[in-house]
Design a protein around this motif. Structure first.
Motif, short mmCIF file in Angstrom:
data_model
loop_
_atom_site.label_atom_id
_atom_site.label_comp_id
_atom_site.label_asym_id
_atom_site.label_seq_id
_atom_site.Cartn_x
_atom_site.Cartn_y
_atom_site.Cartn_z
N LEU A 113 -3.06 0.28 -8.63
CA LEU A 113 -2.28 -0.68 -9.43
C LEU A 113 -2.03 -1.95 -8.63
O LEU A 113 -2.22 -3.06 -9.13
N ILE A 114 -1.61 -1.78 -7.39
CA ILE A 114 -1.30 -2.95 -6.56
C ILE A 114 -2.58 -3.78 -6.36
O ILE A 114 -2.54 -5.00 -6.45
N GLU A 115 -3.69 -3.09 -6.13
CA GLU A 115 -4.94 -3.83 -5.93
C GLU A 115 -5.35 -4.57 -7.20
O GLU A 115 -5.83 -5.69 -7.16
N LEU A 116 -5.12 -3.90 -8.34
CA LEU A 116 -5.42 -4.53 -9.63
C LEU A 116 -4.59 -5.80 -9.80
O LEU A 116 -5.03 -6.77 -10.41
N MET A 117 -3.39 -5.79 -9.23
CA MET A 117 -2.52 -6.97 -9.34
C MET A 117 -2.81 -7.98 -8.23
O MET A 117 -2.07 -8.93 -8.04
N GLY A 118 -3.87 -7.73 -7.47
CA GLY A 118 -4.27 -8.67 -6.42
C GLY A 118 -3.47 -8.53 -5.15
O GLY A 118 -3.48 -9.41 -4.29
N GLY A 119 -2.76 -7.42 -5.01
CA GLY A 119 -1.95 -7.25 -3.80
C GLY A 119 -2.53 -6.22 -2.87
O GLY A 119 -3.65 -5.74 -3.08
N GLU A 120 -1.78 -5.89 -1.84
CA GLU A 120 -2.23 -4.81 -0.96
C GLU A 120 -1.04 -3.94 -0.59
O GLU A 120 0.10 -4.38 -0.62
N ILE A 121 -1.37 -2.71 -0.24
CA ILE A 121 -0.32 -1.75 0.07
C ILE A 121 -0.57 -1.18 1.45
O ILE A 121 -1.72 -1.10 1.89
N TRP A 122 0.48 -0.83 2.16
CA TRP A 122 0.30 -0.26 3.48
C TRP A 122 1.45 0.70 3.77
O TRP A 122 2.42 0.76 3.01
N VAL A 123 1.31 1.42 4.85
CA VAL A 123 2.39 2.33 5.24
C VAL A 123 2.47 2.37 6.76
O VAL A 123 1.47 2.28 7.45
N GLU A 124 3.70 2.47 7.23
CA GLU A 124 3.93 2.73 8.65
C GLU A 124 4.84 3.94 8.69
O GLU A 124 5.79 4.01 7.92
N SER A 125 4.52 4.87 9.56
CA SER A 125 5.33 6.06 9.53
C SER A 125 5.34 6.75 10.89
O SER A 125 4.39 6.61 11.67
N GLU A 126 6.41 7.46 11.13
CA GLU A 126 6.50 8.22 12.37
C GLU A 126 7.08 9.58 12.00
O GLU A 126 8.15 9.63 11.37
N PRO A 127 6.38 10.65 12.34
CA PRO A 127 6.91 11.96 11.96
C PRO A 127 8.34 12.13 12.48
O PRO A 127 8.66 11.71 13.59
N ASP A 128 9.17 12.69 11.62
CA ASP A 128 10.58 12.98 11.92
C ASP A 128 11.47 11.74 11.99
O ASP A 128 12.69 11.87 12.12
#
Ligand code: ADP
Length: 763
Positions: A416-431
């Motif tokens: 959906l985000i790509e269809l809207m011309g955007g980009e998505i990302w994630v940053e994560s650290e367990p716990d």
């Protein structure tokens, strides 16, 4: 002559002769020596020449044998080359500069099926002639002459383009001709029949797959329709059942039926969405919408879950950012719902924050938005980070196993985000937790509006009483950005210890351990501290009944919407005005240089207003009567659900069981609003709406018609609205949405009998 003289003369002559002799002897001697020397040189030369001749002779022998050797090798190479050329399945031929055949392999000649003329010496023109006259080549619609001319033009060009011809036996031959430096033409005739057939098979397979995919998506859409209709019955009835008098156990059963039904619907919708995206049938509907409001509505939906899990759920919306943008609100809400739902699901304690920031884009009309959903949940191991955006992918593991889900949410969100011309990302650290973010560039709906309102004169210093660091931090940074100074305290007791101090306003959380916000206000007043108090509460309606309500100046919904804060501050302005005026605030809009102004926020966000709805003219009431509601649905359960959902309203409800009946009843009853199922036998909802609109043309007026549909496919909404319906509700219908539509169409002078959930928001 004297003898003496004669003797002398003789003597002289003898002496001269002797001298001459001597001289001649010396000369002879010298000549002899020279001759010797010469003879010696000559014999040396002869020896050398002999040696050279010998060498040349042996060299000659060697060259001769080398030549023989080389000739043998050439013969072998030629034999091998020819053998290879003969062995290959493809045709090979060489023509000279006059386009006469020099040589051709068997494969080349086999096409001519033993025709004797085709051999070395034949011209290319004659080859073309034979190809057409003997019917060897399939020239399609062309005449033989035109075909030959085209082929000859090609042949004579500097670099002939490869050409595919089809033979009488269905074989495909690709001709590749290349001219050599001396004008020779090397001609390759590759048999590509298999490749062409393979490509044909692939094309057919692809067509079949696309057809199957289309069929799948239609099947899924139909299935979702079929599933949603009974789900309407299940969810609606369970909702109504829960409102009746039930034992605790029965209530649990009813609630479980409803929540399971709703969960099933989420899955149905996800699968439907995914199939639509897959089939490329998902289109965006862009319109002006209020992003801040959309986020707050989502947060309101999640508030119960947050409270149950004791998670602090808050919104940090950049104070200078506009609220209203142009985009597809439904899809943005869907993306946010997925991210927020996951954040809540995978977080057991701590907080979940939605942060929204933005910068004006270079074109001056768009805003580059960044929306982050931050949680303090279980986090994601680094090696799984990319994996989770794939379809049906979940992080495998002990801790994850207890969470339900399809593994489609993030895949859909990403698409959906790509269809809207955007980009998505994630940053994560367990716990530690995760931050899912997406960037979108959306046009602002109202030009150059900021979301910030005017700060009342006299307001300088605000005390914030909030036990959660995260909430306190957000408030401090937002108020600080407005040029206000803040004093943060974590409890009522701490606040009281600092008051009255140099504080113009106390902004306190409602729900706090030990002393809550209301108790704090009461304690302040008992201690003679008159500083105005605003309470931020997740349950503001509870405060309205609290006797301490008189001690607080305003109660605002938490998480805080900027527009409600600014309007509360305007209302309280007289209370601050008595104090010395606030120094000029420094205002920094996102990306713009800091500017000095007396009126820091001239463009108070009009964005907080809801998007304008279609204007609907409701009929004037002809006298005291109940509101008339006509509902058309062929499904008995749906009619029953509808009836139960509006039972608390003081309305006159009529049902039609098909489209024709709906038109008939409309004519007779003159209802104030019509709810119309779309798929009905004989005359469907759209046709019925068209007939009603036609009736109105002669009669005047415009009665709102609300579509009720289980359809979810793109195009349905446009079709429905084009047929003359004003609104579109998807099944299962919720009571609040039905009541809201009725309230909107309520003719003046009538009242709805309370309690009517959802009506406050609409009226
Ligand atoms: P699901 O329906 O399983 O939630 P999603 O596509 O939304 O499917 O998410 C895929 C997987 O990504 C989840 O099953 C989970 O393992 C992981 N995930 C998503 N969001 C979070 C989060 N906020 N914290 C931890 N893990 C997450």
């Amino acid at each position: 002559m004297h003898l003496a003289d004669k003797l002398l003369e003789e003597r002289r002559a003898r002496l001269a002769a002797e001298r001459l002799l001597e001289q001649k002897q010396a000369e002879l001697h010298a000549a002899n020596r020279k001759l010797d020397k010469h003879a010696l040189a000559l014999s040396k030369e002869i020896v050398e020449t002999r040696a050279i001749v010998q060498t040349v002779l042996s060299e000659n022998e060697r060259v001769k044998s080398d030549l023989l050797h080389a000739n043998q090798k050439i013969q072998v190479a030629e034999r091998r080359l020819w053998h290879s050329i003969e062995t290959i399945q493809d045709g090979f031929a060489v023509f000279d500069a006059d386009s006469r055949l020099i040589l051709a392999n068997k494969a080349y000649l086999s096409v001519f099926d033993g025709l004797e003329e085709v051999g070395p010496g034949i011209s290319y023109v004659a080859v073309l002639q034979i190809l057409t006259e003997e019917g060897i080549v399939d020239i399609g619609e062309m005449t033989p002459a035109a075909w030959r001319e085209r082929m000859l033009d090609r042949w004579q060009s500097e670099t002939p383009e490869p050409e595919v011809i089809r033979l009488w036996n269905g074989h495909y031959i690709k001709l590749i001709d290349q001219r050599g430096a001396d004008g020779d033409m090397v001609s390759l005739a590759l048999n590509i029949t298999e490749t062409v057939r393979h490509e044909q098979r692939l094309r057919e397979a692809r067509r079949a797959a696309e057809n199957a995919n289309r069929a799948k998506s239609i099947f899924l859409a139909n299935m979702s329709h079929e599933l949603r209709t009974p789900m309407n019955g299940i969810v609606g009835m369970a909702e109504l059942l829960a409102e009746t008098e039930l034992s605790e156990e029965q209530r649990l059963f009813a609630d479980t039926i409803r929540s399971s039904g709703e969960a099933l619907l989420v899955i149905i919708n996800q699968i439907l969405d995914f199939s639509k995206i897959e089939a490329g049938r998902l289109e965006l509907h862009e319109e002006p919408f209020d992003l801040e409001r959309c986020i707050h509505e989502l947060v309101t939906l999640m508030r119960m879950t947050a409270r149950d899990k004791d998670i602090s759920l808050c919104v940090d919306y950049d104070i200078f950012l506009p609220s209203r943008f142009v985009g597809d609100p439904g899809r943005i809400r869907q993306a946010l719902t997925n991210l927020l739902g996951n954040a809540m699901k995978f977080t057991e304690s701590g907080h979940v924050v939605i942060r929204v920031t933005g910068m004006p884009a270079e074109d001056g009309e768009r805003v580059d938005l960044r929306i982050l959903v931050e949680d303090t949940g279980i986090g994601i191991p680094p090696d799984k980070i990319q994996h989770i955006f794939g379809e049906f992918n979940q992080v495998e593991g002990e801790r994850n196993r207890k969470f339900e889900g399809t593994g489609l949410g993030l895949a859909i969100t990403r698409r959906l985000i790509e269809l809207m011309g955007g980009e998505i990302w994630v940053e994560s650290e367990p716990d530690r937790g995760s931050v899912f973010g997406f960037a979108l560039s959306l046009p602002a709906a109202d030009k150059l509006e900021t979301g910030a309102g005017r700060i009342p004169a006299g307001l300088r210093r605000v005390m914030i009483v909030e036990p959660h660091n995260i909430n306190r931090g957000i408030l401090e940074s937002q108020l600080g950005a407005l040029g206000l100074s803040t004093l943060g305290t974590a409890s009522g007791a701490e606040a009281l210890a600092c008051l009255p101090g140099d504080v113009d306003l106390v902004l306190t959380a409602h729900n706090m351990p030990e002393m809550d916000g209301m108790e704090l206000a009461e304690a302040m007043r008992s201690a003679g501290i008159e500083t105005p108090v605003i309470v931020l509460s997740e349950t503001p309606w509870k405060i309205e009944r609290d006797p301490a309500r008189i001690h607080v100046q305003a109660v605002l919904n938490w998480p805080l919407q900027r527009s409600s804060l600014f309007s509360a501050l305007q209302t309280l302005e007289p209370l601050f005005a008595a104090r010395p005026t606030t120094p000029t605030a420094r205002v920094a809009r996102a990306g713009a240089p800091v500017e000095e102004t007396d009126d820091p926020f001239p463009a108070m966000a009009k964005g907080a207003e809801p998007p304008e709805d279609k204007t609907i003219v409701t009929p004037e009431p002809s006298g005291p009567r109940a509101m008339r509601v006509l509902a058309a649905d062929d499904n008995r359960t749906n009619r029953l659900v509808f009836e139960k959902m509006v039972k608390d309203l003081d309305i006159e409800l009529h049902f039609a069981e098909n489209g024709a009946e709906a038109v008939e009843l409309f004519r007779k009853l003159e209802p104030d609003i019509v709810f119309m199922d779309i798929s009905m036998p004989e005359i469907d909802g759209k046709e019925a709406a068209r007939q009603i609109r036609a009736l109105e043309k002669s009669r005047g007026g415009h009665v709102p018609i609300v579509a009720m549909t289980a359809h979810g496919l793109k195009g349905d909404e446009e079709d429905i609205l084009a047929a003359g319906l004003d609104h579109y509700l998807t099944k299962p219908m919720s009571k609040a949405r039905i009541v809201r539509r009725i309230a909107e169409a309520w003719p003046g002078g009538m009242d709805i009998r309370p309690p009517v959930p959802g009506l406050q928001a609409a009226s």
